[in-house]
Every structure is written in C-alpha cells, then in structure tokens.
Enzyme design. Structure first.
Site, mmCIF file in Angstrom:
data_model
loop_
_atom_site.group_PDB
_atom_site.id
_atom_site.type_symbol
_atom_site.label_atom_id
_atom_site.label_comp_id
_atom_site.label_asym_id
_atom_site.label_seq_id
_atom_site.Cartn_x
_atom_site.Cartn_y
_atom_site.Cartn_z
ATOM 1 N N ASP A 178 -6.719 -2.646 3.927
ATOM 2 C CA ASP A 178 -5.251 -2.769 4.035
ATOM 3 C C ASP A 178 -4.896 -2.290 5.492
ATOM 4 O OD1 ASP A 178 -2.385 -1.930 3.024
ATOM 5 O OD2 ASP A 178 -3.176 -2.801 1.284
ATOM 6 N N HIS A 218 1.527 1.268 3.936
ATOM 7 C CA HIS A 218 1.180 0.703 2.970
ATOM 8 C C HIS A 218 -0.023 0.661 2.113
ATOM 9 C CE1 HIS A 218 0.263 -3.736 1.273
ATOM 10 N NE2 HIS A 218 1.344 -3.537 1.127
ATOM 11 N N SER A 397 1.898 -6.691 -3.491
ATOM 12 C CA SER A 397 1.031 -5.847 -3.008
ATOM 13 C C SER A 397 0.595 -5.016 -3.775
ATOM 14 C CB SER A 397 1.819 -5.089 -1.772
ATOM 15 O OG SER A 397 1.727 -5.619 -0.461
#
Length: 539
Positions: A178, A218, A397
């Site tokens: 990520d 994220h 996601s």
C-alpha cells in the site's frame, strides 16, 4: 498507472520531463541458477519452501535471484537511473532518455527493452490510472467479539461464524502492499497487533528504507479492516493473523515504477513465506505522464507489468486479493491492473444492504473473463484512521482487505488446502456463483458455506441445502439454513433415544458439544416447512 482505491479522487500536479522515460530492461538468463536450485535456502525461507512443498509447487528459474552482475553494469551505464528489480520477470526498472536506454541493448545479456511509453517500442503499441486519497482454536467456548458498528461488514459474509469457532487468522501471514502506515506503531486500534508481535516487519520500497510507518495513511486504514481491534467499535476480519507492511506507492507522482516496486515487494513476501497478498492499488489511466496510460484493451491480465507479477505470485502458492477500482461511475468503468489478472481475487464494493456501490468498477476483463470475482462492503466501511479514530470511508480499497482477512480465517480452518482450492471455495460460496454478472461477479461470499464445503470435502453445494458441520466434531457444530429467515427446533438424542439437548436455533448458530461424551448421536431439526434428521459423531 496506480491508484489508491478510495472514493475521493485527487490528481497529481507533478509533471515528468519529456526527456526522461521509464522502461523495463529484460535479461536473457540467470547464470547462477544451478547454485540456487541446489541450495534453495539461499533464496527462500523455510516457511516459503514449506508452502511450496505443501502445495506440490516445484522451484523454477523464476525463483532464482536476478544476476546482480548484470544489474551493476546497467547501473554504471551513462545517463541511467536504476529504480527496481524483479527476479520473477528477470527485469529491472530504469529511467533515462530514450536514446540512453536504447543503448542498453548493446549489452549481450540484455534480451529486450519495454518502454512505459509504448509508442517508443519497436512493436509500437500505445500505452491509463487514478491516484485517490481520503479527505475526510479449536473451539473452547463460543467467542463473541464486540464488533460494534463493524458488525455488518463481517456478518454480511457470515465471517462471524468463523470467528465464533476461533478461526481468526492465527498462523496465517498477510502482506499489505500500500501507500504507507503512519499511526500503526502508536494508536490504540493497532495495540493488540503490537502487543502480540503480529507485525512481523516491512519495507518502504519508495524511500528504500525500513521506515514503513510513514507515507499516506491509506495503508493504515486498509490494515485496520483486517487487524484493527477496538472493543465494541472495530474488529478486523483477521485479528489474529500476522502482517508484513510494504510501501510501494509514491504519492509524489503517478509513475510506472510503482508497478515495479509492487513486484519487488510481492517477491519479498513470497520469500518470507507469506500466505496472502492484499493490495488496494490499481493501474489504468491518468498517469502524471499521459503517454504511460493504459486503456481498457490492456486489461487482459497479461499486458501490464504488475498483473504479470501478480499471476506469478499466485503460481508460487499465495493468494492475491486486489481492489476492483472506483471507476464504476466513470466514462471508462472497467477494472484496472492487477485486478485483471486471471488468478487474482478481484473485490468490488457493495453498501450495507448488499447493493453494488455506484463507484465499484465493473467487468469483464477485456478478454471477457468474469471480473470482479466477489463483493464485500466498501461503502461506509468502518475502519481506523492514522490518529486512532474509528470512522467510516468508502472504496473498494476496503472491501478488498475485508475479504483478504476472512480468507486468512478460512485457510486457518483448512490448512491442507492449496491456494487454488481456497480460491474455488470462496467463489463457490458466493450468492451469484451460478449466474455471475459484470457488476457483481460471483457475488457476496458466504464464509460459513465455504467453511462447510472445506471441512466436509463436498465439491458442490448451494444455499438450498441445510448444513450441519463439522461432522464428525470434537467440540461444536454450526447450522446453516437454506434461507437466513428460517429457524427450527434442534433436538439431539443418544443412540438409545434419550433427549440430551433441545433448542430453537437460527441460521449460523454454533452449538457447543464440549460437555457431551464421545459417541454417535441422532438429531432432528424441525421447522415450519421442513424436517431434517441425521447423525452426529462426537469425537
């Protein structure tokens, strides 16, 4: 190129000089192959070798490290900047002018060069991606987690049925590829991971250092959907799995090198014995340099560097889970890479009511394969931010790691299964398996059905069947009705007809048999419209 699959899109303003190009330089051979094949621990850990052995996967030349003597010669070439390497594809990623890169063909060990701007390639194939970012153990007793508001995203998959039997990902390793993981080393929702040493390590491929607790948050949010734990607020789908955290996304630009970072991280995950790779990154259009963009025609599972690497990752015995993308409401609504790879489990998003989220990218792949593969909650997903606040966010996601975590639990329950068998268990449990669509793929998985299928070794099953499993059992049984709305009275008798248990039950009820002595028993399950009988063997 790459996109972090959150719902809100932010485009980079960084511009790449027209004079500097990205390219992959492929080598012809691996001169030290024999040495490595004869001494495999030089290239893979024992856990990685055990995973191969358990799945009858032979070592091959893809496992051999890239020849560093070749890499060093390329590094020393005039005008060349070395960025990354891939042993699986026997290639390195370089940057430089097109003329300087083309001169690398003069090296005898160089097989070919592929420019990211494919108009520069001799075969002349034209070379699309969004960057997005948030704004805003065996059963002893039934385990009841305080899921809080995260209950729905797990119950939708009947994942709580596995958790109730202590299938919580223990013994399985997940690699998260990520953009960064700030806060994971400090905030409360990850305290349980830290206290139990469940974060095994990681690496920042962008900065080329060991600081993976940095970058975009994220990755922090993604990890929280699997490993986060805040009582009565957030419970991840695999709270007892262990994790490697790899940063492969460069937030400063949209560059093809991120595909190469991803491949390198996946190879590291393989060598460390990882079971599952989860990635909420995707590559299609909107690179910083538009010449690097992909089109829908490239979403065939074989064109992009990252999709080819993902397919090799699966061939090594790992499961690869990827976000479908958030372009479902765009002019070009289809999935991106590596979600287009054949063996990758591509995950789309639904809301809390199991309706497809408007942004969830659709299929099929360009070569008309079913994509996405499955769906999970990605609209209003409950997760942790980098400050430890329990919030909601939207995007594939988050539906992606929710599935990855549940797969770790399912694989824990079926430790002898191969990654191919696990993939099939998941697909067959989904509610649209018999009639997949381009919007939902095979639909929403039912992990209680997948568990029953794996433990009972049944090849085909459906929600039309009543299930009582595992049978034989050592501690407990679970009951799955053909429809969730059904209920019935379960009565258990000794072989001589003595009633020892009676209770009204609903679908996904777990019944403890720990106090029952070993032997054979009879059961009757009677509902308003059906009656089922059979035998239970308590070991």
């Amino acid at each position: 190129m790459k996109s972090i699959y959150l719902l809100l899109f932010v485009f980079s303003s960084v511009f790449v000089s027209a004079q500097v190009e990205d390219a992959w330089v492929y080598f012809k051979d691996k001169p030290n192959a024999t040495t490595y094949l004869e001494t495999p621990l030089l290239m893979l850990t024992q856990r990685a070798l055990d995973r191969r052995s358990n799945q009858n996967i032979a070592l091959d030349t893809k496992d051999i490290p890239i020849a560093m003597e070749y890499v060093d010669q390329i590094k020393a070439a005039a005008g060349i900047t070395y960025k990354a390497k891939s042993k699986w594809l026997n290639a390195i990623h370089v940057q430089g002018t097109s003329s300087d890169i083309t001169l690398l063909l003069d090296f005898a060990f160089v097989d070919k060069i592929d420019f990211a701007d494919r108009s520069l390639n001799s075969t002349g194939k034209k070379a699309k991606n969004y960057k997005t970012s948030t704004i805003n153990k065996k059963l002893e007793t039934k385990v009841d987690y305080g899921y809080g508001t995260s209950q729905n995203q797990i119950h939708m998959l009947n994942g709580d049925v596995l958790h109730q039997q202590n299938y919580t990902g223990s013994g399985k390793i997940i690699a998260v590829l990520d953009a960064g993981f700030p806060g994971v080393n400090t905030v409360q929702p990850f305290a349980r991971l830290r206290d139990n040493n469940q974060i095994l390590g990681g690496y920042n491929y962008v900065l080329r250092d060991a600081n993976f607790y940095t970058g975009d948050s994220h990755g922090t949010s993604v990890l929280s959907t699997m490993g986060g734990y805040t009582e009565n607020a957030l419970v991840g789908t695999a709270p007892d799995a262990t994790y490697y955290l790899f940063v492969t996304e460069d937030n400063s630009q949209e560059s093809p090198v991120e595909e190469s970072y991803w491949a390198e991280a996946a190879e590291t995950a393989d060598s460390l014995g990882v079971d599952i790779i989860t990635t909420s990154l995707g590559y299609s259009n909107k690179h910083t340099n538009p010449a690097y963009d992909y089109t829908y025609a490239d979403m065939n599972g074989t064109t992009t560097f990252i999709s080819r690497a993902a397919e090799i990752a699966f061939s090594r015995g790992m499961l690869v889970v990827a976000s479908a993308g958030n372009e479902g409401n765009e002019v070009e609504p289809h999935i991106s890479a590596p979600a287009d790879a054949v063996s990758v489990l591509t995950v789309g998003a639904v809301n809390a009511s199991k309706t497809r989220a408007y942004f969830s990218s659709i299929g099929p792949s360009y070569d008309q394969r079913i994509k996405p593969d499955v769906m999970a909650q990605g609209l209003g997903t409950v997760l942790s931010d980098e400050f430890g606040a329990i919030v909601t966010a939207s995007g594939t996601s988050f539906s992606c790691p929710i599935i990855a975590g549940m797969l770790a639990c399912l694989w824990q329950a079926n430790p002898t299964k191969s990654n191919q068998e696990m993939r099939q268990l998941l697909l067959q449990s989904a509610d649209k398996y018999s009639n997949p669509t381009t919007q939902y793929g095979y639909g929403i998985p039912d992990f209680s059905l997948a568990l029953a299928n794996g433990q009972l070794a049944v090849v085909n099953y459906s929600k039309k069947d009543l299930m009582l499993y595992p049978n034989p059992t050592s501690d407990a049984i679970s009951i799955v009705f053909p429809q969730e709305s059904l209920s019935g009275m379960l009565t258990i008798y000794t072989i001589l007809g003595q009633k020892i248990f009676e209770k009204e039950v609903v679908s996904n009820t777990v019944i403890s048999l720990k106090a029952v002595t070993s032997g054979m028993y009879l059961y009757q399950l009677k509902g308003a419209t059906f009656t089922a009988t059979g035998k239970i063997i308590k070991q």
